[in-house]
Write a protein that holds these residues in place. Structure first.
Motif, short mmCIF file in Angstrom:
data_model
loop_
_atom_site.label_atom_id
_atom_site.label_comp_id
_atom_site.label_asym_id
_atom_site.label_seq_id
_atom_site.Cartn_x
_atom_site.Cartn_y
_atom_site.Cartn_z
N VAL A 45 -9.57 11.84 -7.33
CA VAL A 45 -9.24 9.48 -6.28
C VAL A 45 -9.64 10.36 -4.83
O VAL A 45 -9.48 10.55 -4.06
N SER A 46 -10.47 9.89 -4.06
CA SER A 46 -11.26 8.99 -3.18
C SER A 46 -10.25 8.68 -2.12
O SER A 46 -9.14 7.98 -2.43
N ASN A 47 -10.06 9.30 -0.50
CA ASN A 47 -9.16 8.93 0.31
C ASN A 47 -9.29 7.07 0.81
O ASN A 47 -7.69 6.57 0.34
N ASN A 48 -10.24 6.58 -0.04
CA ASN A 48 -10.41 5.43 0.61
C ASN A 48 -9.50 4.51 -0.91
O ASN A 48 -8.50 3.77 -0.62
N GLU A 49 -9.25 5.34 -2.07
CA GLU A 49 -8.53 4.34 -3.04
C GLU A 49 -7.09 4.75 -3.25
O GLU A 49 -6.36 3.50 -2.67
N VAL A 50 -6.83 6.02 -2.27
CA VAL A 50 -5.38 6.59 -2.23
C VAL A 50 -4.58 5.31 -0.93
O VAL A 50 -4.09 4.43 -0.87
N PHE A 51 -5.54 4.53 0.21
CA PHE A 51 -5.65 4.61 1.22
C PHE A 51 -5.56 2.52 1.08
O PHE A 51 -4.66 1.93 1.06
N HIS A 52 -6.09 2.32 -0.13
CA HIS A 52 -5.94 0.69 -0.94
C HIS A 52 -4.69 0.37 -1.93
O HIS A 52 -4.12 0.61 -1.74
N ARG A 53 -4.06 1.64 -2.49
CA ARG A 53 -3.01 1.37 -3.22
C ARG A 53 -1.36 1.84 -2.60
O ARG A 53 -1.05 0.70 -3.09
N THR A 54 -1.77 2.47 -1.53
CA THR A 54 -0.71 2.30 -0.27
C THR A 54 -0.47 1.04 0.39
O THR A 54 0.65 1.10 0.64
N ARG A 55 -1.69 1.08 0.72
CA ARG A 55 -1.49 -0.23 2.00
C ARG A 55 -1.04 -0.12 3.19
O ARG A 55 -0.21 -0.71 3.68
N LEU A 56 -1.22 1.97 3.31
CA LEU A 56 -0.46 2.38 5.15
C LEU A 56 -1.33 2.53 5.44
O LEU A 56 -2.55 2.72 5.70
N PRO A 57 -1.14 2.34 7.29
CA PRO A 57 -2.05 2.70 8.29
C PRO A 57 -2.48 4.30 7.77
O PRO A 57 -1.56 4.71 7.78
N THR A 58 -3.49 4.53 7.95
CA THR A 58 -3.71 6.23 9.24
C THR A 58 -2.57 6.27 9.60
O THR A 58 -2.54 5.64 11.07
N ILE A 59 -2.18 7.94 9.98
CA ILE A 59 -0.56 8.33 11.15
C ILE A 59 -1.19 8.18 12.30
O ILE A 59 -1.24 8.39 13.47
N ILE A 60 -2.83 8.08 12.19
CA ILE A 60 -3.81 8.50 13.50
C ILE A 60 -3.38 7.10 14.30
O ILE A 60 -3.51 6.58 15.67
N HIS A 61 -3.63 5.65 12.73
CA HIS A 61 -3.39 4.34 13.88
C HIS A 61 -1.64 4.30 14.14
O HIS A 61 -1.72 3.84 15.00
N GLN A 62 -1.32 5.20 13.70
CA GLN A 62 -0.12 4.45 13.41
C GLN A 62 0.20 5.20 15.31
O GLN A 62 1.18 5.11 16.33
N ILE A 63 0.04 6.45 15.52
CA ILE A 63 0.22 7.61 16.67
C ILE A 63 -0.52 6.26 18.06
O ILE A 63 0.03 6.45 18.57
N GLN A 64 -1.65 5.28 17.02
CA GLN A 64 -2.23 4.88 18.83
C GLN A 64 -1.25 3.49 18.81
O GLN A 64 -1.12 3.15 20.15
#
Length: 131
Positions: A45-64
């Motif tokens: 399962v690709s990382n994009n699919e994981v992000f699509h399923r969880t709909r969570l922002p990346t940790i980098i975006h959260q830190i910024q």
């Protein structure tokens, strides 16, 4: 903004991170999301699919986001608060203005929080790769 896990980025407003640190944090974040979703390594399962399923922002975006909010709070403090004074000194020294007294540099950190706050292109680049 939906937040995944506050323990991952606790105190991240003041972290100075290298690109290798950002990659490690992001891989840990993805590993946690895969574990929650029950995805095994052999499921491919690709990382994009994981992000699509969880709909969570990346940790980098959260830190910024947390950094921007933190510096906004400090900037709105009263002028006599020490945190705002230190932020003003840091900004002025970045502009080339030296403080008058009481400022002694022992060594230079890898990069300051202000420098990392100025570089959203690094965050945007990694965010675009993830999504």
């Amino acid at each position: 903004m939906r937040h995944s896990c506050p323990t991952i980025d606790y105190g991240s407003e003041t972290w100075t991170l290298l690109n290798s640190d950002l990659r490690r944090l992001e891989s840990f974040h993805l590993r946690c999301q895969r574990a929650i979703l029950g995805i095994q390594w052999y499921d491919f399962v690709s990382n994009n699919e994981v992000f699509h399923r969880t709909r969570l922002p990346t940790i980098i975006h959260q830190i910024q986001h947390r950094r921007t909010a933190f510096f906004g709070h400090v900037a709105r403090l009263a002028d006599n608060i020490q945190a705002k004074t230190v932020l003003g000194i840091a900004i002025n020294s970045k502009r080339g203005q030296r403080p008058t007294s009481g400022w002694k540099t022992l060594c230079r950190p890898r990069s300051s929080c202000l420098e990392q706050l100025e570089r959203p292109s690094q965050i945007d680049c990694m965010w675009n790769e993830a999504v």
